[in-house]
Design an enzyme around this catalytic site. Sequence first.
Site, PDB file in Angstrom:
ATOM      1  N   THR A 268       0.875  -1.099   0.073  1.00  0.00           N
ATOM      2  CA  THR A 268       0.656  -0.207   0.227  1.00  0.00           C
ATOM      3  C   THR A 268       0.865   1.371   0.354  1.00  0.00           C
ATOM      4  O   THR A 268       2.176   1.581   0.355  1.00  0.00           O
ATOM      5  CB  THR A 268      -0.508  -0.385   1.096  1.00  0.00           C
ATOM      6  OG1 THR A 268      -1.627  -1.252   1.290  1.00  0.00           O
ATOM      7  CG2 THR A 268      -2.492   1.455   1.077  1.00  0.00           C
TER       8      THR A 268
ATOM      9  N   GLY B 277       3.008  -2.718   9.665  1.00  0.00           N
ATOM     10  CA  GLY B 277       2.517  -3.148  10.357  1.00  0.00           C
ATOM     11  C   GLY B 277       4.949  -3.056  10.662  1.00  0.00           C
ATOM     12  O   GLY B 277       5.848  -4.376   9.799  1.00  0.00           O
TER      13      GLY B 277
ATOM     14  N   GLU C 156      -6.442  -5.490   3.956  1.00  0.00           N
ATOM     15  CA  GLU C 156      -6.236  -6.335   2.856  1.00  0.00           C
ATOM     16  C   GLU C 156      -7.538  -6.187   2.132  1.00  0.00           C
ATOM     17  O   GLU C 156      -8.464  -7.182   2.021  1.00  0.00           O
ATOM     18  CB  GLU C 156      -6.378  -7.861   4.292  1.00  0.00           C
ATOM     19  CG  GLU C 156      -4.918  -7.931   4.703  1.00  0.00           C
ATOM     20  CD  GLU C 156      -3.706  -8.107   3.761  1.00  0.00           C
ATOM     21  OE1 GLU C 156      -4.366  -8.505   2.388  1.00  0.00           O
ATOM     22  OE2 GLU C 156      -3.276  -7.886   3.827  1.00  0.00           O
TER      23      GLU C 156
END
Lengths: 667, 669
Positions: free
Chosen positions: A150, A189, A432
């Site tokens: 992303t 993350g 997701e």
Amino acid sequence: MSKEVNPDLVKERKACTFNVTELVHIIDGGEQATKERKEVEEMVLQIKDIRDKVPEEYLSHKERYENAVRKTVLMVEVLKEHALRHSSFDAYKPSNMYRIQSGIVKDISPFMLHMGMFVPTIFGQASPEQMSEWLPKALSLQIVGTYAQTELGHGTFLRGLETTATYDPKTEEFIINSPTITSYKWWPGGLAQTANHCIVVAQLYSKGQCYGVHPFFVQIRDLETHVPLPGVKVGEIGPKLGFQTANNGFLGFQNFRIPRNCMLMKNSQVLKDGTYVKSKSDKLTYGTMVLIRVMIVADAAYEIGRAATIAVRYSAVRHQSKPKPDQPEPQIIDYVTQQHKLFIAIATSHAFRITGTWLWDTYSKVVADLGQGKLDQLPELHAIACCLKAVCSRDASACVEQCRLACGGHGFMLSSNLPIIYGLVTATVTYEGEYTVMMLQTARYLVKAWKQAVDGTALTPTVAYLLNYLNNSGRKWDNTPEGIIAGFQAVAAGKIKEAYEAIQRHQKEGHDYEDSWNLASVQLVNASDAHCRAILCEVFFTEVQKLSSTISAPLALVLQQLAELYLTYWTLEKGGDLLVHSSITKNDLVWQRQRYEQLLAVIRPNAVGLVDSFDVRDEILNSTLGAYDGRVYERLFEEAMKSPLNQEPVNSSFHKYIKPFIEKSKL
Amino acid sequence: MSKTKVNDDLQRERDKCTFNVTELINIIDGGIQKTEERKKQEDMVLKEGIHLEQVPSEYLSHKEKYELAVKKACLLFKVIRRMQEEENAGMENYRAVLGGKLGSAILQDGSPLTLHYVMFIPTLMGQASVEQQVHWIGRAFDLNIIGTYAQTELGHGTFIRGLETTATYDPKTKEFVLHSPTLTSYKWWPGGLAHTANYCIVMAQLYTKGQCHGIHPFIVQLRDEETHMPLKGIKIGEIGVKLGMNGTNNGFLGFEQVRIPREHMLMKNSKVLEDGTYVNSPSSKLAYGTMMFVRVVLVTDMCNYMAKAVTIAMRYSAVRRQSQPKPNEPEPQILDYLTQQHKLLIGVASVHAFRLNADWLWNMYNNVTAELDAGDLERLPELHALSCCLKAVSTADAAECVERCRLACGGHGYMLSSNLPSTYGLTTAACTYEGENTVLLLQTARYLVKAWQQAIGGHTLTPTVSYIATVNSGRRLPPWENTIEGIITGFQRVAAGKIGLCVSNIEKRQKTGLSYEDAWNITSVQLASASEAHCRAILLYTYYTETEKLVETVSPALKHVLVQLVDLYVVYWALQRLGDLLRFTSISEKDIDELQKWYEDLLTKLRPNAVGLVDAFDIRDEILRSALGAYDGRVYERLMEEAMKSPLNAEPVNSSFHKYLKPFMQGKL
């Protein structure tokens, strides 16, 4: 203050009609799995200083991160060997084995994507040589990785990514660049301050041509000093609704060079001279995506279970109001409105767990077929996984939030842990694959299936009901689970048909197909939703039927009640759709309403037993309201007393700000 | 990157807006004059710069957040104090900084002084005797003392009669003895109670001459005015971190035989005489006043939160581009997706619907309180029923609306810098405070069941339930009309039908031998749903009729848009409640098809004005506090700028690497 179990809870547990341990084993996937899970839990809880003295919510953002790193490495150190023993394909089968981690680091570990995305991507997309080089290091955590796809300006639409990897045949390197601010990687993350490696998804350019997005294995920090490498701009994206310790990061590149063999080359390749070799099927990369969606469904089941445990136990302990003057205040779980809020959560957790397992089984079959070159089941799997991911994440958010609100004001306290659970679950609605986008992907499949059904072509199993609908649309309603499932299939078929016709109508009005699709998209989302509900109802009910013959009669009865509750609840929720698309009558709805109220009443005595069976130990529940002993008020108070503000009678701000302010006004 | 340039897409949106945004701003404010006053107020407060933070408060520890909140609250009220002195103004300045708008620019996660103004002072005004008011109100207004209001206890919320704190009168010393007999009797939740307030209104069970007279308000000093130390026998502290409102300093409070003078019982209504004789108040209904006032104000707050959320999501959706449905065209603005319009435009309509309903309820509240002062209590139950269900439905709808807007922004809505999560925190809190929503819906249901019985008995009904009689008068279902009026009538039929079913279910269950209360309990899911249906009918009707009145005086271009919004709202809810309409009206499948088309058509028609409509909420950037929603649409630049304020980003390597990570990776842990 008493340390005994609250007497109301003791009474509830005595009233339970089934064997809780039997259900615990079913949920874990067998007695052995329960035993192992408990061993893992013990291993972690024995680590020195693993539990926080001051709850992490009181720390600053930075301190929380540092504390999360500390606890995570202690935990991983202990679990590493255990996990290595379980590092086959089956390790990704949904299980509750390692849930203790979310008890220790409540709001996501900065290492989550290492095992969650970095390792699986190497598994799925690296060539055998690459795998043998990277995988041992990754599994033994000599390197810490994450997965960066992303970008700041680009999410669900993969083709829109802007990061480029341009091949330079002279040096046999790729040059990675972030040409704009919107091309910065954003969200991964562990990326911010934790990982030293990263899978970067970028537009591949070779010989002046763009070949679309491909994955690259990139080192971003020095292994010794941890300083970002020259040409790498990396940092954190800031605080969020939840995931406070996930260390989500941003990442930009300035002419950053990596060797050619850092492109993951299991599928497509770039040869030394820059020649691009295409993969056999562009569908091969679906694998990891579907896997993540299976995990999201299973996680949804678990988190609903946690929330329901907290809210049901609290509702058994809390007393309120006095409907009858001469009697004590009743437990709030005796209010039917409260049962209405909570029991559906229990049923939904089971529905999602069972559907998640079913999806996993389907997935493993498809993966096995893929190995033999058979790709034809992939589109169906993809379609199911999309809508299940969307609907389960959304329903889970609604269930968790309903549980939180059912605890009144106390559910607003972080010490209830419900706000944190909500933060975890609601995140899955958008990550997701964003909810609406997922639903529309399934809708594409459904519209195609509808066309095939009308043409009389054979249909894949999960949409076979469309043929029944076409051949037998006058089916008479019957007030049984099978009848309800048929009813939901009729709703789904009816909505798919309507959406399809809406597209055609818009086309006739002169719009092109894509504009017509857009104009019909609210209806298309509804159709996907109905399709997914029909699948959930059918899978839950039939799997419970199968299971029932293998378990004790009292437990079978309770699980059947839960399945029926789930079906009845949704019948009432979707009464309008059923009235339009099936032959249900207004009187049937009245009957269903009564049946629903009866089911709430028969489930009521087992409510606490049912949540005890989720077997979430206090250290994972992390909740003042939900602990096994029901010492709700004592725990609320004990947690409050841990606040640093409560360590001093007068806060310094009084002397600094309030007093001068008050005194000025006295003059 | 130029800092002043507005994003091209947003500029284009604004250029094509068909109505005059300023005209709508003035309507929302209540007139040109009001807009000017509001802007002047905003300028005066914001020019002080109190809202500016070097490091956003989200990065701070819980304790630091509180200290910052106290600092800002004091600075803010200093400004207000000065403004009051300069202009000798009324309550407007206070209301502005306490509401969800200007105040939240400075203290975005709640203020420790809010309850001082919102509950402490109003309770003194409503429940203190004239002499008591003379003694306390001046000091409270000047902030010589800081107060709060403590009712809820650890073990007792909505059910006020269940409170355990006792106030026992001792005629020998002419004092009340306050006591917390159990852990569950500790006061729990009041804002500002923990470390900020030095006085507090405490609700406690009054005992005198060995008899309990139910709960009454007392004013109690908690802390020394000089040293701020808790007084003897007072156990006080904070309750901990919450989902939101972490600047409010919510506290707990326990008493160990704390003595206060007799005059500290608030005695406007009931009294205890020196000898301990209890004198009852003329009507127990009088105490409703403050509660209803708060609920009315809440509906307005909900409008503000929704307006914020929808402004952020709409502007972001105009700037964000995604996917490529057509291969040779650029990625469209996500606002062009019908599914996105479906999520957001209903938000705009809801703000207007609740705004007009709140105004209408406010007028009714004022009329009823005027009647009350004249001794007329007749309309109190109706107002009570109305304020209960409107509080419940408006807070639930607002929470859903804010969350939908947040999710419509995809992952970026999850960032605190979008300001959507904290707006959600403020909104969802209102679902459980000031009366938990299910409890409130069931209170309205009691009124509706009674109204139904009156209708059957041929009595005249109060205005807001008169539709029950109308619906009951016809024998057959009238034909469905696919018009706004037709849908509103349909909703009234649904409400009446549901109430009727509840009544007959309760009666049936009573016949099987259940007590009324058990029969009520088993039917309560349906009762809550009937109550909600009643509220929907009112919301639709009021929004429609009030807009009809309003548009008589506005320009044709704006009128057109305002009417479209009403249509959208009414049709949206019809589609949401098809099951109910199918059961209780004669709507057909063909009508439903038409409604779906009508709805989609309205989305398309409103689309060009989407940004203009949120601009008309006129929430300035300092109040919006959102990287995604700022007026200039510099979404990505702002996200990055906000991220760069993180203390973690101030150093290339965090210390935890050397302490934990490195030893771990090298197997030396």
